[in-house]
Design a protein around this motif. Sequence first.
Motif, PDB file in Angstrom:
ATOM      1  N   TYR A 267       0.828  -1.211   0.000  1.00  0.00           N
ATOM      2  CA  TYR A 267       0.000   0.000   0.000  1.00  0.00           C
ATOM      3  C   TYR A 267       0.862   1.261   0.000  1.00  0.00           C
ATOM      4  N   GLU A 268       1.900   1.263   0.830  1.00  0.00           N
ATOM      5  CA  GLU A 268       2.771   2.432   0.900  1.00  0.00           C
ATOM      6  C   GLU A 268       3.505   2.654  -0.416  1.00  0.00           C
ATOM      7  N   ALA A 269       3.866   1.567  -1.106  1.00  0.00           N
ATOM      8  CA  ALA A 269       4.517   1.709  -2.411  1.00  0.00           C
ATOM      9  C   ALA A 269       3.585   2.399  -3.406  1.00  0.00           C
ATOM     10  N   LEU A 270       2.306   1.989  -3.374  1.00  0.00           N
ATOM     11  CA  LEU A 270       1.332   2.625  -4.266  1.00  0.00           C
ATOM     12  C   LEU A 270       1.075   4.078  -3.860  1.00  0.00           C
ATOM     13  N   ARG A 271       1.024   4.324  -2.551  1.00  0.00           N
ATOM     14  CA  ARG A 271       0.830   5.698  -2.071  1.00  0.00           C
ATOM     15  C   ARG A 271       1.995   6.591  -2.485  1.00  0.00           C
ATOM     16  N   ASN A 272       3.219   6.069  -2.351  1.00  0.00           N
ATOM     17  CA  ASN A 272       4.396   6.847  -2.746  1.00  0.00           C
ATOM     18  C   ASN A 272       4.395   7.126  -4.254  1.00  0.00           C
ATOM     19  N   ALA A 273       3.966   6.121  -5.037  1.00  0.00           N
ATOM     20  CA  ALA A 273       3.885   6.322  -6.485  1.00  0.00           C
ATOM     21  C   ALA A 273       2.859   7.384  -6.832  1.00  0.00           C
ATOM     22  N   GLN A 274       1.738   7.390  -6.118  1.00  0.00           N
ATOM     23  CA  GLN A 274       0.720   8.407  -6.364  1.00  0.00           C
ATOM     24  C   GLN A 274       1.221   9.792  -5.948  1.00  0.00           C
ATOM     25  N   ALA A 275       1.884   9.863  -4.794  1.00  0.00           N
ATOM     26  CA  ALA A 275       2.413  11.146  -4.329  1.00  0.00           C
ATOM     27  C   ALA A 275       3.454  11.700  -5.311  1.00  0.00           C
ATOM     28  N   PHE A 276       4.304  10.791  -5.813  1.00  0.00           N
ATOM     29  CA  PHE A 276       5.321  11.209  -6.791  1.00  0.00           C
ATOM     30  C   PHE A 276       4.668  11.709  -8.082  1.00  0.00           C
ATOM     31  N   ALA A 277       3.630  10.988  -8.543  1.00  0.00           N
ATOM     32  CA  ALA A 277       2.934  11.396  -9.765  1.00  0.00           C
ATOM     33  C   ALA A 277       2.224  12.733  -9.567  1.00  0.00           C
ATOM     34  N   ASP A 278       1.595  12.912  -8.397  1.00  0.00           N
ATOM     35  CA  ASP A 278       0.931  14.197  -8.105  1.00  0.00           C
ATOM     36  C   ASP A 278       1.938  15.336  -8.029  1.00  0.00           C
ATOM     37  N   SER A 279       3.114  15.059  -7.443  1.00  0.00           N
ATOM     38  CA  SER A 279       4.153  16.086  -7.353  1.00  0.00           C
ATOM     39  C   SER A 279       4.657  16.471  -8.739  1.00  0.00           C
ATOM     40  N   ASN A 280       4.853  15.471  -9.607  1.00  0.00           N
ATOM     41  CA  ASN A 280       5.281  15.754 -10.982  1.00  0.00           C
ATOM     42  C   ASN A 280       4.233  16.558 -11.732  1.00  0.00           C
ATOM     43  N   LEU A 281       2.965  16.246 -11.490  1.00  0.00           N
ATOM     44  CA  LEU A 281       1.885  16.988 -12.129  1.00  0.00           C
ATOM     45  C   LEU A 281       1.883  18.451 -11.677  1.00  0.00           C
ATOM     46  N   THR A 282       2.085  18.657 -10.386  1.00  0.00           N
ATOM     47  CA  THR A 282       2.140  20.032  -9.882  1.00  0.00           C
ATOM     48  C   THR A 282       3.299  20.811 -10.499  1.00  0.00           C
ATOM     49  N   LEU A 283       4.463  20.158 -10.562  1.00  0.00           N
ATOM     50  CA  LEU A 283       5.629  20.821 -11.164  1.00  0.00           C
ATOM     51  C   LEU A 283       5.391  21.115 -12.647  1.00  0.00           C
ATOM     52  N   ALA A 284       4.781  20.178 -13.360  1.00  0.00           N
ATOM     53  CA  ALA A 284       4.501  20.387 -14.787  1.00  0.00           C
ATOM     54  C   ALA A 284       3.514  21.529 -14.985  1.00  0.00           C
ATOM     55  N   GLN A 285       2.507  21.607 -14.125  1.00  0.00           N
ATOM     56  CA  GLN A 285       1.539  22.701 -14.228  1.00  0.00           C
ATOM     57  C   GLN A 285       2.192  24.044 -13.915  1.00  0.00           C
ATOM     58  N   GLN A 286       3.074  24.058 -12.917  1.00  0.00           N
ATOM     59  CA  GLN A 286       3.787  25.292 -12.597  1.00  0.00           C
ATOM     60  C   GLN A 286       4.705  25.719 -13.748  1.00  0.00           C
ATOM     61  N   SER A 287       5.378  24.738 -14.351  1.00  0.00           N
ATOM     62  CA  SER A 287       6.241  25.045 -15.495  1.00  0.00           C
ATOM     63  C   SER A 287       5.430  25.586 -16.663  1.00  0.00           C
ATOM     64  N   TYR A 288       4.249  25.023 -16.867  1.00  0.00           N
ATOM     65  CA  TYR A 288       3.384  25.498 -17.951  1.00  0.00           C
ATOM     66  C   TYR A 288       2.932  26.933 -17.685  1.00  0.00           C
ATOM     67  N   GLN A 289       2.541  27.208 -16.440  1.00  0.00           N
ATOM     68  CA  GLN A 289       2.125  28.571 -16.106  1.00  0.00           C
ATOM     69  C   GLN A 289       3.272  29.566 -16.293  1.00  0.00           C
ATOM     70  N   GLN A 290       4.495  29.141 -15.910  1.00  0.00           N
ATOM     71  CA  GLN A 290       5.648  30.024 -16.096  1.00  0.00           C
ATOM     72  C   GLN A 290       5.932  30.240 -17.576  1.00  0.00           C
ATOM     73  N   ALA A 291       5.811  29.159 -18.355  1.00  0.00           N
ATOM     74  CA  ALA A 291       6.023  29.286 -19.803  1.00  0.00           C
ATOM     75  C   ALA A 291       4.983  30.203 -20.419  1.00  0.00           C
ATOM     76  N   MET A 292       3.736  30.096 -19.953  1.00  0.00           N
ATOM     77  CA  MET A 292       2.676  30.971 -20.454  1.00  0.00           C
ATOM     78  C   MET A 292       2.964  32.424 -20.106  1.00  0.00           C
ATOM     79  N   THR A 293       3.407  32.655 -18.860  1.00  0.00           N
ATOM     80  CA  THR A 293       3.734  34.026 -18.441  1.00  0.00           C
ATOM     81  C   THR A 293       4.884  34.588 -19.261  1.00  0.00           C
ATOM     82  N   ASP A 294       5.936  33.778 -19.445  1.00  0.00           N
ATOM     83  CA  ASP A 294       7.085  34.234 -20.229  1.00  0.00           C
ATOM     84  C   ASP A 294       6.693  34.505 -21.675  1.00  0.00           C
TER      85      ASP A 294
END
Length: 350
Positions: A267-294
């Motif tokens: 269960y913890e392995a799956l939770r960690n995988a989900q947390a990692f995927a959510d973190s990557n999604l947040t970073l990708a969205q932030q990068s997209y917003q920065q790219a849009m601003t630039d």
Amino acid sequence: MALALVYVCFFATPRYEAESRFFVQSASGQQGGAGAAASLLTTGNSGGMLGGFVDGWAVADFLKSRDSMRQLDQKVDLRRYLTNTGWDPLNHLSEDSSEDDLYRAYQASVHVSFNALEQIDVLRVSAFSPEAAATLSKALIGLAEEFVNTMNEKGVADKLTVSQEAVKLAEQKALAARDTLTTWRTAHGNVDPAATVSMLLNLSSQLEGELSTAQIRLDKIQALNNKDHFMLKPAEQQVATLKRRLASVRDRLSGGGNAEVKLLKSYEALRNAQAFADSNLTLAQQSYQQAMTDTLRLQRYLSIIAQPVPTDRPSSPRTAILLLQALALGFVLMFIARVAMALLRGLRHG
């Protein structure tokens, strides 16, 4: 000189000129003109000036191109403004002329220069009437604005495509991790194994305490050496029950099969995988917003300094300049003729 005078008086077609000035400015405030030069001198920031230099050259080069001529022809029927069926050999263009002839007439009528220091484009358009010169100038400025907008669209597409793909991929991975975790919970009937393990640990600690108390009580009874004591059998049964209950809890925690510890590990392995995927999604969205601003900050638009105003009097032909050129050409030809005649006489006498 006489031929030039005859051309001016009887054949030359008057042309009127309209001049306009504009520059390409970015949304961040970086712009052409004297402000860019001042920025370079005072702050040493040449990024905006270099961008204005490139954009200014690009607009000027586009307005000189055959593509610009074709777009202008589609927009205002360019051939109608440049057609001249008179006897003027320098400005003659028939109604059924080829595209190459039209392009030569376009090049003779449209002059674009770029001031590299001030980063200003100067557009001069000549036509056979003041109204035609103004109409063609305004239409060309409109084409220049469309060209700048096209550059913006292409820049946005190039800069945001990679960020958009990264966000899309991150969303897919986050959704897949979430679905995998939901499937695991459904299959094992356990929403939160961590809470279950914590509950079992507390229960084990409680049972150990109760077993220790019961064992002490049993030891005291056995110390009386009275096998017929009425509390001996209940005390033995209580200790045995607590031992079985404690063993069951410990086996559920760390025994074989679907032990809670093993379930917790997966269960913890799956939770960690989900947390990692959510973190990557947040970073990708932030990068997209920065790219849009630039990208929005780097968008450009055409800023007009001077609107096209046609001349009241013909700007060409310039009689005085034409006559002076004819006179100079006559002197040159006369000099060449005299030199040739002198050489011929020398050859004959020789």
